[in-house]
Enzyme design. Structure first.
Site, PDB file in Angstrom:
ATOM      1  N   GLN A 135       0.821  -1.212   0.000  1.00 39.89           N
ATOM      2  CA  GLN A 135       0.000   0.000   0.000  1.00 39.89           C
ATOM      3  C   GLN A 135       0.859   1.269   0.000  1.00 39.89           C
ATOM      4  OE1 GLN A 135      -2.317   0.772   3.520  1.00 39.89           O
ATOM      5  NE2 GLN A 135      -3.843   1.954   2.413  1.00 39.89           N
ATOM      6  N   ILE A 150       8.808  -9.716  -1.752  1.00 38.94           N
ATOM      7  CA  ILE A 150       8.814 -11.182  -1.679  1.00 38.94           C
ATOM      8  C   ILE A 150       7.952 -11.791  -2.794  1.00 38.94           C
ATOM      9  CG2 ILE A 150       6.853 -11.450  -0.077  1.00 38.94           C
ATOM     10  CD1 ILE A 150       8.640 -13.546   1.411  1.00 38.94           C
ATOM     11  N   TYR A 159       2.184  -7.012  16.610  1.00 34.61           N
ATOM     12  CA  TYR A 159       2.636  -5.948  15.703  1.00 34.61           C
ATOM     13  C   TYR A 159       3.185  -4.759  16.494  1.00 34.61           C
ATOM     14  CZ  TYR A 159       2.032  -2.392  11.987  1.00 34.61           C
ATOM     15  OH  TYR A 159       2.201  -1.388  11.065  1.00 34.61           O
TER      16      TYR A 159
HETATM   17  P1  NAD Z   1       1.541  -3.888   2.838  1.00 34.66           P
HETATM   18  O1  NAD Z   1       1.213  -5.158   3.534  1.00 34.66           O
HETATM   19  O2  NAD Z   1       0.559  -3.278   1.922  1.00 34.66           O
HETATM   20  O3  NAD Z   1       2.911  -4.088   2.026  1.00 34.66           O
HETATM   21  C1  NAD Z   1       4.007  -4.793   2.548  1.00 34.66           C
HETATM   22  C2  NAD Z   1       4.799  -5.364   1.372  1.00 34.66           C
HETATM   23  O4  NAD Z   1       5.881  -6.106   1.936  1.00 34.66           O
HETATM   24  C3  NAD Z   1       3.958  -6.319   0.523  1.00 34.66           C
HETATM   25  O5  NAD Z   1       4.099  -6.003  -0.852  1.00 34.66           O
HETATM   26  C4  NAD Z   1       4.552  -7.700   0.835  1.00 34.66           C
HETATM   27  O6  NAD Z   1       4.535  -8.593  -0.273  1.00 34.66           O
HETATM   28  C5  NAD Z   1       5.982  -7.336   1.215  1.00 34.66           C
HETATM   29  N1  NAD Z   1       6.581  -8.326   2.093  1.00 34.66           N
HETATM   30  C6  NAD Z   1       5.983  -9.027   3.098  1.00 34.66           C
HETATM   31  N2  NAD Z   1       6.861  -9.856   3.659  1.00 34.66           N
HETATM   32  C7  NAD Z   1       8.043  -9.679   3.014  1.00 34.66           C
HETATM   33  C8  NAD Z   1       9.327 -10.266   3.135  1.00 34.66           C
HETATM   34  N3  NAD Z   1       9.581 -11.218   4.045  1.00 34.66           N
HETATM   35  N4  NAD Z   1      10.317  -9.835   2.314  1.00 34.66           N
HETATM   36  C9  NAD Z   1      10.083  -8.895   1.374  1.00 34.66           C
HETATM   37  N5  NAD Z   1       8.864  -8.304   1.192  1.00 34.66           N
HETATM   38  C10 NAD Z   1       7.867  -8.712   2.010  1.00 34.66           C
HETATM   39  O7  NAD Z   1       2.004  -2.845   3.971  1.00 34.66           O
HETATM   40  P2  NAD Z   1       2.016  -1.253   3.870  1.00 34.66           P
HETATM   41  O8  NAD Z   1       0.683  -0.761   4.287  1.00 34.66           O
HETATM   42  O9  NAD Z   1       2.601  -0.826   2.585  1.00 34.66           O
HETATM   43  O10 NAD Z   1       3.014  -0.932   5.080  1.00 34.66           O
HETATM   44  C11 NAD Z   1       4.403  -0.723   4.893  1.00 34.66           C
HETATM   45  C12 NAD Z   1       5.038  -0.426   6.232  1.00 34.66           C
HETATM   46  O11 NAD Z   1       4.366   0.668   6.863  1.00 34.66           O
HETATM   47  C13 NAD Z   1       4.968  -1.577   7.235  1.00 34.66           C
HETATM   48  O12 NAD Z   1       6.141  -1.586   8.006  1.00 34.66           O
HETATM   49  C14 NAD Z   1       3.796  -1.219   8.101  1.00 34.66           C
HETATM   50  O13 NAD Z   1       3.932  -1.781   9.371  1.00 34.66           O
HETATM   51  C15 NAD Z   1       3.907   0.294   8.152  1.00 34.66           C
HETATM   52  N6  NAD Z   1       2.621   0.935   8.478  1.00 34.66           N
HETATM   53  C16 NAD Z   1       1.581   0.900   7.603  1.00 34.66           C
HETATM   54  C17 NAD Z   1       0.370   1.499   7.946  1.00 34.66           C
HETATM   55  C18 NAD Z   1      -0.825   1.493   7.017  1.00 34.66           C
HETATM   56  O14 NAD Z   1      -1.900   1.994   7.397  1.00 34.66           O
HETATM   57  N7  NAD Z   1      -0.703   0.983   5.807  1.00 34.66           N
HETATM   58  C19 NAD Z   1       0.236   2.145   9.194  1.00 34.66           C
HETATM   59  C20 NAD Z   1       1.312   2.140  10.074  1.00 34.66           C
HETATM   60  C21 NAD Z   1       2.515   1.550   9.699  1.00 34.66           C
END
Ligand code: NAD
Length: 335
Positions: free
Chosen positions: A33, A56, A159
């Protein structure tokens, strides 16, 4: 002569100038996202040749892409050396709702991924790291309104525990080894670019998809669950501003609180209804209600504003209007 001067001044306004970087920028978890819009913005700023993507899962992109698991230290190290990576945006993680279902996996990905990247910086292969934390570090004992930067922190989710431990490790690597690691505590993020990835605030994106498709929506949180949220363009703007700020300005090496607005499911439903009057909703809270109940309702981000000039651009009502417009266009394009 005058003509060339005008062209030169236009270019110097910054819009067309690509920023020069020594080495490449690696985005790990680019297919998610945040990774999707962050890739677009960094490509716009630095040019496609400066960017290296990884995830991944396979990701359909014209940019250079390496499929890797962030917990696979050797492949990560080889990739960083081979492509001369100097900056890493580490987005790979298991989010709150998914990590609650798979605690061991959540801990492994969220912690080992961070350690691998911190080690690369400690050994001087990379110069700068962005790693996101979350409002999930706060727990039921934290003050819920205007949650301060420094306060009681007792997370109750896998988390949240992994994010708070991560913050402390970032600070440790900065103090002990001089690692330039920077971090933001994102609130729930709302975006039309890519679907959300298993978080507790996912309802605030799903609700738009149902409204635009003229479908009834069943919300997994109670109508009065207030949570801090932010529109994705502001989150991307905050991320890049933090990374581009001078080293001395980043006085907090754990993670900065940032805030834009807060709302409840009932409030966002009412706001969407102003644009789509026939939209309907009901509420069937599931296990995510307990997670949401442990989080703050609003955030005090004074430190981020003072240290590096953070300021959001989107209000709640402008975000809702913009989401509907962009999502409608996106859905129409895909029909
Ligand atoms: P998401 O789940 O949409 O994307 C995460 C990506 O990481 C995915 O494309 C997934 O395929 C990839 N991934 C998962 N495991 C992996 C691995 N072992 N090796 C390589 N790639 C891997 O998450 P996001 O919403 O884009 O969030 C990104 C970061 O921001 C995260 O650390 C999340 O904790 C943090 N965050 C997001 C939000 C939110 O509302 N989206 C809020 C607070 C914090």
């Amino acid at each position: 002569m005058f003509f060339y001067l005008i062209i030169f001044l236009h270019i110097c306004k910054g819009h067309y100038i690509m920023k020069i970087m020594p080495g490449r920028i690696l985005i790990i978890g680019c297919g998610g996202q945040i990774g999707t819009p962050l890739t677009n913005k960094l490509t716009e700023l630095y040019g496609s040749r400066q960017i290296l993507l990884s995830d991944i899962k396979p990701v359909d992109t014209p940019l250079d892409f390496v499929q890797l698991d962030v917990t696979d230290k050797n492949t990560l190290f080889e990739t960083v050396k081979k492509y001369d990576v100097k900056e890493v945006y580490l987005l790979a993680a298991l989010l709150s709702a998914t990590a609650e279902k798979k605690p061991a996996e959540g801990w492994k990905i969220n912690m080992e991924g961070l350690f691998n990247v911190l080690h690369l910086a400690k050994d001087k292969y990379i110069e700068k790291i962005f790693w996101p934390s979350s409002i999930a570090i706060f727990g039921p004992t934290t003050p819920k309104k205007n949650t301060p930067q420094h306060t009681v922190v007792e997370p109750v989710t896998v988390y949240g525990i992994s994010k708070y431990a991560g913050e402390l490790w970032c600070q440790y690597y900065h103090q002990k080894y001089g690692v330039d690691v920077r971090s933001l505590r994102y609130p729930g993020l709302i975006s039309y670019d890519a679907p959300p990835g298993g978080g507790t605030t996912d309802y605030a994106v799903e609700i738009f998809h149902y409204a635009i498709k003229k479908q009834h929506y069943t919300c997994f949180l109670k109508p009065d669950t207030r949570l801090p949220m932010m529109y994705m363009p502001d989150a991307i703007h905050a991320t890049i501003s933090l990374m581009e700020s001078s080293y001395e300005k980043i006085r907090n090496r754990m993670s900065y609180n940032i805030h834009a607005f807060d709302f409840t499911p009932q409030e966002i439903f009412n706001e969407i209804k102003k644009h789509i009057p026939e939209f309907t909703i009901d509420y069937q809270p599931d296990f995510r209600q307990q997670i949401a109940d442990s989080w703050p309702q609003s955030i005090d981000d004074t430190e981020a504003r003072n240290d590096w000039g953070w300021q959001p651009k989107y209000s709640f009502s402008v975000m809702v209007e913009d989401m509907i417009k962009n999502l409608q266009q996106k859905i129409l394009k895909n029909v």
